[in-house]
Design an enzyme around this catalytic site. Structure first.
Site, PDB file in Angstrom:
ATOM      1  N   GLU A 192      32.712 -66.418-100.900  1.00 22.94           N
ATOM      2  CA  GLU A 192      31.594 -67.038-101.615  1.00 22.94           C
ATOM      3  C   GLU A 192      30.599 -65.967-102.045  1.00 22.94           C
ATOM      4  OE1 GLU A 192      28.219 -69.164-102.891  1.00 22.94           O
ATOM      5  OE2 GLU A 192      28.164 -67.796-101.165  1.00 22.94           O
TER       6      GLU A 192
ATOM      7  N   LEU B 165      21.664 -65.677 -93.708  1.00 17.88           N
ATOM      8  CA  LEU B 165      22.526 -66.806 -94.006  1.00 17.88           C
ATOM      9  C   LEU B 165      23.150 -67.305 -92.706  1.00 17.88           C
ATOM     10  CD1 LEU B 165      24.400 -65.580 -97.216  1.00 17.88           C
ATOM     11  CD2 LEU B 165      22.566 -67.275 -97.082  1.00 17.88           C
TER      12      LEU B 165
END
Length: 202
Positions: free
Chosen positions: A46, A39
């Site tokens: 999140e 990521l």
């Protein structure tokens, strides 16, 4: 519990118990979801949102099935595993053995869905969560059992080499509010984002 699916033709004798197929992802501007197998953002809150959804079951002893493409699975560090209330199915046409920390190896998304619907553990599996990558998301959007897409809108630009597939907003309609999903703009580490849910139009 560790196995390749489908093992034999025996599964054709079992009744199919339809399960909800749901996608969960986070995408930045331009639809990017990853770079070099990782990521490109660091958003712990999140990620906790992701975990809350994929681990939520109605009763103790129940499970959700997480479906991972091979590259998505192999890009994960072992730290999060095992995940509570979760069984993991990895999709691959080339792997010969079930990867470490996974429970099942399936050839494609349809095989994983039928695993949840026909396997002897089917009565214990509640929801099928598709967690990537791009090809698996695309197949899931087209699956007839798909009902919801949980897509976090990362309001920033990042250099990505993997992208969330285009979604027909006439078929998947954005919900103004959805139970269990925080509304409004969130901010973490200087990055703004919004939790979104799209419901498939029947």
């Amino acid at each position: 519990m560790f196995s390749y699916w489908p093992p034999t033709k025996m599964q054709d004798r079992w009744e199919v118990s339809e399960k909800p197929v749901r996608l969960i992802a986070a995408a930045c501007k331009g639809g990017g979801i990853g770079k070099n197998g990782t990521l490109p953002w660091n958003l712990p809150c999140e990620f906790q949102y992701f975990l809350r959804h994929v681990t939520r079951v109605t009763k103790p002893g129940r499970f959700n099935l997480l479906v991972w493409g091979k590259l998505t699975w192999l890009s994960n560090p072992p730290t999060p595993f095992p995940i509570a209330n979760v069984l993991n199915a990895v999709l691959s046409e080339t792997l010969q053995t079930v990867p470490d920390f996974a429970h099942f190896l399936c050839s494609d998304l349809d095989s994983a869905v039928l695993l949840a619907a026909r396997h002897p553990l089917a009565d214990l599996i509640e929801t099928i969560w598709v967690v990537g990558g791009s090809r698996v998301y695309k197949d899931a959007l087209e699956h007839p059992w798909c009902d919801l897409v949980f897509l976090t809108d990362i309001m920033a630009e990042f250099d990505c080499d993997v992208f969330f597939p285009e979604m027909d907003t006439k078929v998947f309609q954005k919900q103004d509010r959805f139970a269990g999903v925080p509304s409004g703009i969130q901010e973490e580490n200087g990055i703004k984002y919004e939790f979104q849910v799209f419901k498939k139009k029947k």
